[in-house]
Design an enzyme around this catalytic site. Structure first.
Site, PDB file in Angstrom:
ATOM      1  N   LYS A  82     -25.382  83.945  22.796  1.00  0.00           N
ATOM      2  CA  LYS A  82     -24.420  83.336  21.884  1.00  0.00           C
ATOM      3  C   LYS A  82     -24.466  84.036  20.527  1.00  0.00           C
ATOM      4  O   LYS A  82     -25.550  84.344  20.011  1.00  0.00           O
ATOM      5  CB  LYS A  82     -24.733  81.846  21.735  1.00  0.00           C
ATOM      6  CG  LYS A  82     -23.708  81.066  20.919  1.00  0.00           C
ATOM      7  CD  LYS A  82     -24.052  79.580  20.930  1.00  0.00           C
ATOM      8  CE  LYS A  82     -23.106  78.768  20.088  1.00  0.00           C
ATOM      9  NZ  LYS A  82     -23.425  77.327  20.106  1.00  0.00           N
ATOM     10  N   SER A 157     -19.848  74.297  20.653  1.00  0.00           N
ATOM     11  CA  SER A 157     -19.578  75.614  20.122  1.00  0.00           C
ATOM     12  C   SER A 157     -20.006  76.759  21.047  1.00  0.00           C
ATOM     13  O   SER A 157     -19.776  77.919  20.747  1.00  0.00           O
ATOM     14  CB  SER A 157     -20.303  75.785  18.775  1.00  0.00           C
ATOM     15  OG  SER A 157     -21.717  75.694  18.946  1.00  0.00           O
ATOM     16  N   SER A 181     -23.150  71.090  21.605  1.00  0.00           N
ATOM     17  CA  SER A 181     -22.531  72.394  21.805  1.00  0.00           C
ATOM     18  C   SER A 181     -22.863  73.079  23.122  1.00  0.00           C
ATOM     19  O   SER A 181     -22.219  74.067  23.475  1.00  0.00           O
ATOM     20  CB  SER A 181     -22.900  73.328  20.646  1.00  0.00           C
ATOM     21  OG  SER A 181     -22.328  72.873  19.448  1.00  0.00           O
TER      22      SER A 181
END
Length: 475
Positions: A82, A157, A181
């Site tokens: 990520k 996210s 997330s």
């Protein structure tokens, strides 16, 4: 050599087994996934940065080093990191055009652990600016879109990571979760997402710990894959402010995925702590379905009151607003941030030290009460989200940012309280809508630092109601 099934249709552990057996080489495996990323990434928004040359070089190095060694459970497996987490020598943007040229000179501990385990990163996955939203969109790569319907947001996210895994661009991916997330995109994209306990995975050396909400963890298409990746990521590093109790010597999280959990006592609730949120009937249907499945497996399922009070909403918002200031941005660059990011940061600047201290203290008191209230239960079942996936345009940032923030609330209503308690929690894809075939996740939260029971229970649920064949539509 070639595997009898397309490599991307194999689980991460199956891919690693194929590498060990000599059925496919790390280079072949990485090249196959790079080709797939090239085919699908532009439409679905999985990556912010792809690193094909570095990935092939790393795979070639593994291929040479693997001869005559005993490689680990995920040796040779493609993955992705990520883009909120530093990767040495690779552009790391934090989802912001302000950092479009930022190249760290050191790895995050999690990235180093992934590399030392023999996984190969194909690049950095899409994330909203500074990870501040429950959807994934930014000014660099645009939105991450649901693999089941690209008109819908993939959630956030960790939306890019979820898209990459669901589409088979990588079999398992690194993600992070500060308010849901990992679990939000897992629900939207039909994956198993595991938010580990606070202190299980180090956020060092540069990760912020101002409120203790965020933790890194896995997104996967199977419980076993997620457990194997957690084994790689887990473990404290010097200087970490939180340390989760380790497993007993000789035990692994992957090992717990192969154990029967025994008869467990499960509490369940479906009323959010925050006022004014109505849970979608389909999310409630998924929750009821999971309850019946748990009962059919011999577990005791009991209704319980919502263990959190409405005050946790304001406490979380205060903590999150201050956290949004953790990424240093020069005054001249502030205007280049997205409206919602600016709104969070403007709010955070208005929070006094006294108010922030009161919010953190109140949060700790509230979460202690919640943990005590559910202490008799091995796990707690809730809907993962209070809403179904929304169109990408639902989160438009051209208007009032407060409208945008209110639209995000149903996505984190059930997830964010467990970031506050620090308990491990998972989202499982046990239910799919009849009309459009969209996944609808449910959440299980475990006892503090007890990922092991959650993993064993989740593996039992996966075996009883397998979801693997669902991905055939995407492959």
């Amino acid at each position: 050599m070639s595997t009898p099934t397309a490599p991307h249709a194999l689980t991460a552990l199956e891919q690693a087994a194929a590498v060990r057996a000599g059925d496919i080489s790390p280079v072949e495996l990485v090249r196959h996934h790079l080709d797939r990323a090239e085919e699908f990434d532009a439409r679905y928004g999985a990556f912010l940065t792809r690193t094909p040359e570095a990935a092939l070089d790393a795979a070639a190095t593994l291929e040479k080093a693997g001869r005559g060694t005993s490689p680990g459970a995920l040796f040779g497996v493609p993955t992705a990191v990520k883009d909120l987490v530093e990767t040495a020598g690779v552009v790391t943007t934090y989802g912001s055009k302000v950092f479009a040229g930022h190249v760290p000179d050191a790895d995050a501990h999690s990235v180093r652990r992934l590399r030392e385990a023999g996984t190969v990163s194909l690049g950095k996955t899409n994330t909203p600016e500074f990870g501040c939203c429950c959807y994934t969109d930014n000014d660099l790569a645009g939105p991450a879109r649901s693999p089941w319907d690209p008109a819908l947001s993939a959630g956030g996210s960790s939306g890019g990571a979820a898209v990459a895994v669901a589409l088979g661009l990588v079999p398992v991916a690194h993600a992070s979760d500060g308010g849901g997330s990992i679990r939000i995109p897992a629900s939207v994209c039909g994956l198993f997402g595991l938010k580990p306990a606070r202190g299980r995975v180090s956020s060092g050396p540069l990760g912020a710990e101002v409120n203790g909400l965020a933790v890194q963890g896995p997104l996967a298409r199977s419980v076993r894959d997620a457990a194997a990746l957690l084994d790689v990521l887990a473990g404290p590093e010097p200087g970490d402010p939180h340390w989760a109790a380790p497993l007993p010597p000789g035990e692994t999280f992957l090992g717990h995925a192969g154990r029967e959990p025994g008869r467990l006592r499960i509490g369940r609730y479906a009323v959010p702590a925050a006022d004014g949120i109505t849970v979608d009937p389909v999310c409630l249907a998924a929750w009821e379905h999971a309850s019946r499945l748990l009962e059919s497996l011999g577990h005791e399922v009991e209704d319980i009151p919502t263990p959190f009070g409405p005050e946790v909403g304001d406490q979380f918002v205060t903590a999150w607003g201050v956290q949004s200031l953790g990424r240093a941005v020069g005054p001249e660059q502030e205007a280049s941030l997205r409206p919602v990011t600016r709104a969070w940061r403007a709010y955070g600047r208005q929070v006094s030290g006294e108010r922030f201290a009161a919010a953190i203290t109140g949060m700790h008191r509230a979460t202690r009460r919640a943990v005590e209230a559910t202490g008799a239960y091995d796990a707690v079942l809730t809907p993962a989200l209070a809403t179904l996936p929304r169109p990408v345009g639902h989160f438009d940032e051209s208007g009032d940012p407060l409208v945008n923030l209110r639209r995000q609330s149903p996505f984190s209503a059930f997830t964010s309280p467990y970031n506050m308690t620090g308990q491990p929690a998972v989202s499982l894809p046990l239910y799919w809508t009849a009309e459009h075939g969209l996944p609808v996740g449910v959440q299980l939260a475990g006892r503090p630092a007890d990922e092991a029971t959650l993993i064993a229970l989740s593996a039992q649920l996966e075996a009883a109601a397998p979801w693997r064949d669902r991905y055939a539509a995407l492959f």
